[in-house]
Scaffold this active site. Structure first.
Site, mmCIF file in Angstrom:
data_model
loop_
_atom_site.group_PDB
_atom_site.id
_atom_site.type_symbol
_atom_site.label_atom_id
_atom_site.label_comp_id
_atom_site.label_asym_id
_atom_site.label_seq_id
_atom_site.Cartn_x
_atom_site.Cartn_y
_atom_site.Cartn_z
ATOM 1 N N GLN A 47 0.798 -1.236 0.000
ATOM 2 C CA GLN A 47 0.000 0.000 0.000
ATOM 3 C C GLN A 47 0.826 1.279 0.000
ATOM 4 O O GLN A 47 0.284 2.363 0.211
ATOM 5 C CB GLN A 47 -0.990 0.016 1.169
ATOM 6 C CG GLN A 47 -2.030 -1.099 1.121
ATOM 7 C CD GLN A 47 -2.793 -1.126 -0.213
ATOM 8 O OE1 GLN A 47 -3.437 -0.157 -0.572
ATOM 9 N NE2 GLN A 47 -2.710 -2.232 -0.937
ATOM 10 N N LYS A 204 -27.509 23.500 21.745
ATOM 11 C CA LYS A 204 -27.508 22.113 22.231
ATOM 12 C C LYS A 204 -26.663 21.983 23.492
ATOM 13 O O LYS A 204 -25.642 22.635 23.650
ATOM 14 C CB LYS A 204 -27.031 21.144 21.149
ATOM 15 C CG LYS A 204 -25.622 21.349 20.604
ATOM 16 C CD LYS A 204 -25.293 20.240 19.630
ATOM 17 C CE LYS A 204 -23.891 20.400 19.030
ATOM 18 N NZ LYS A 204 -23.850 21.289 17.893
ATOM 19 N N THR A 235 -22.085 12.126 10.698
ATOM 20 C CA THR A 235 -23.042 11.019 10.882
ATOM 21 C C THR A 235 -24.483 11.491 10.833
ATOM 22 O O THR A 235 -25.405 10.672 10.843
ATOM 23 C CB THR A 235 -22.792 10.304 12.218
ATOM 24 O OG1 THR A 235 -22.930 11.255 13.287
ATOM 25 C CG2 THR A 235 -21.397 9.699 12.264
ATOM 26 N N THR A 238 -26.835 14.850 14.908
ATOM 27 C CA THR A 238 -27.188 16.161 15.442
ATOM 28 C C THR A 238 -28.063 16.939 14.463
ATOM 29 O O THR A 238 -29.022 17.615 14.870
ATOM 30 C CB THR A 238 -25.904 16.969 15.754
ATOM 31 O OG1 THR A 238 -25.115 16.226 16.686
ATOM 32 C CG2 THR A 238 -26.240 18.326 16.337
#
Length: 339
Positions: A47, A204, A235, A238
């Site tokens: 690699q 928040k 992701t 939130t």
């Protein structure tokens, strides 16, 4: 003094479609074919990355188009090794075009015995022989100060303003721009100012890292079409929770405009199931097939802006002029001609 040589583009494997689109746009601007420099970027069995440039680049003004998105380490090493190959081939100047600057979220020491990885990456880029960086929506503007070379930080807000004007035509008075946290207020305020919309904030509170315990809307969003603005969606947990909070606070619909669609893990499925009517991202990171096929995710191109920015750097004219509505509108007239 502007260089007499034409700018030359070379691309790594991180986002070949964007690099090709930038070359195509530059061809339209220059009235001559601008292609990507012929090169091979391969990996040995262990690699290790190997780069070979097939064209003569001696004395050329080179632009490497390579976001350092996932896999961040591989794409960063490709960028550094390409820069080293060009430097050793006597390129006159090397500019790194990094639409998404990885490691930007590690821009400070939040707790003891942690690194400032964004500074480390800045050092690596400069040591590789890169003389200028062109990027978009750095996670923190002060990262420009980590570099001892010029950094041009483009903004997606002018493009988003054109998109909002097009898609919310005739109902602009319903629109309210929302920052998903206190830290992103400046970014949200910039878009709100451009489209003449009011601003709200979702505050928040976290009980512990990675978990949002409570969200509170600062501002009256009842009866409004809310547009959440942020630089990164990873992701999407939130973001989806913020959209739910806004709907519970009386918003009629929620849309999101995010510059960098990292969209890792369960992000795409969360967005598809969320109350958001649409998520608009740029192509700074090459979208996956799942992202392209999601019914409520839309992608706006950055190639017109990057192509013009590269030409402006090459001929010694203003890059910040691209932030002005009058300058950017003709560049995107194919997409937003009616506006």
């Amino acid at each position: 003094m502007p260089t007499l040589n034409e700018p030359k583009l070379i691309a790594g494997n991180a986002n070949q479609p964007l690099a090709t689109a930038v070359a195509r746009r530059m061809s339209m601007h220059r009235g001559m074919n601008v292609g990507l420099v012929d090169a091979r970027i391969e990996r040995f069995n262990d690699q290790e990355i190997f780069v070979e440039v097939y064209e003569n680049v001696r004395g050329e003004d080179m632009f490497i188009i390579q976001p350092t998105s996932n896999p961040a380490n591989d794409n960063l090493m490709e960028l550094l090794i390409m820069a080293d190959a060009l430097r050793r081939s006597s390129a006159a100047r090397i500019t790194a075009v990094i639409p998404y600057f990885g490691y930007a979220r590690q821009d400070r020491r939040a707790k003891a015995r942690t690194p400032i990885s964004a500074k480390l990456v800045a050092n690596l880029i400069a040591e590789a022989g890169i003389e200028r960086v062109l990027t978009m929506d750095l996670h923190a503007a002060q990262i420009q100060g980590f570099f001892d070379i010029p950094v041009d930080n483009l903004y997606a807000a002018p493009i988003f303003a054109l998109d909002v004007a097009h898609h919310f035509k005739g109902r602009r008075d319903e629109v309210m721009v929302v920052s998903p946290d206190v830290g992103g207020v400046a970014r949200a305020r910039e878009l709100a100012k451009r489209i003449g919309a009011p601003l709200a904030i979702v505050d928040k509170r976290r009980e512990k890292a990675g978990e949002v315990a409570e969200m509170t809307v600062i501002g009256d969003v009842s009866g409004k079409a809310c547009i959440i603005v942020d630089d990164i969606c990873d992701t999407a947990g939130t973001l989806c929770k913020a959209a739910e909070t806004l709907m519970e606070a009386g918003a009629t619909e929620v849309h999101s405009y995010i510059t960098h669609g990292v969209l890792s893990g369960p992000a795409v499925s969360r967005i598809e199931k969320s109350v958001m009517k649409s998520l608009v991202i740029t192509d700074s990171i090459e979208p996956t097939e799942a992202v392209r096929s999601a019914p409520n995710i839309r992608i706006v191109p950055t190639a017109p802006m990057f192509a013009q920015a590269i030409l402006n750097i090459w001929n010694g004219t203003s890059v910040s002029s691209l932030f002005e509505h009058e300058t950017l509108t003709p560049i995107y007239e194919g997409m937003y001609a009616a506006d």
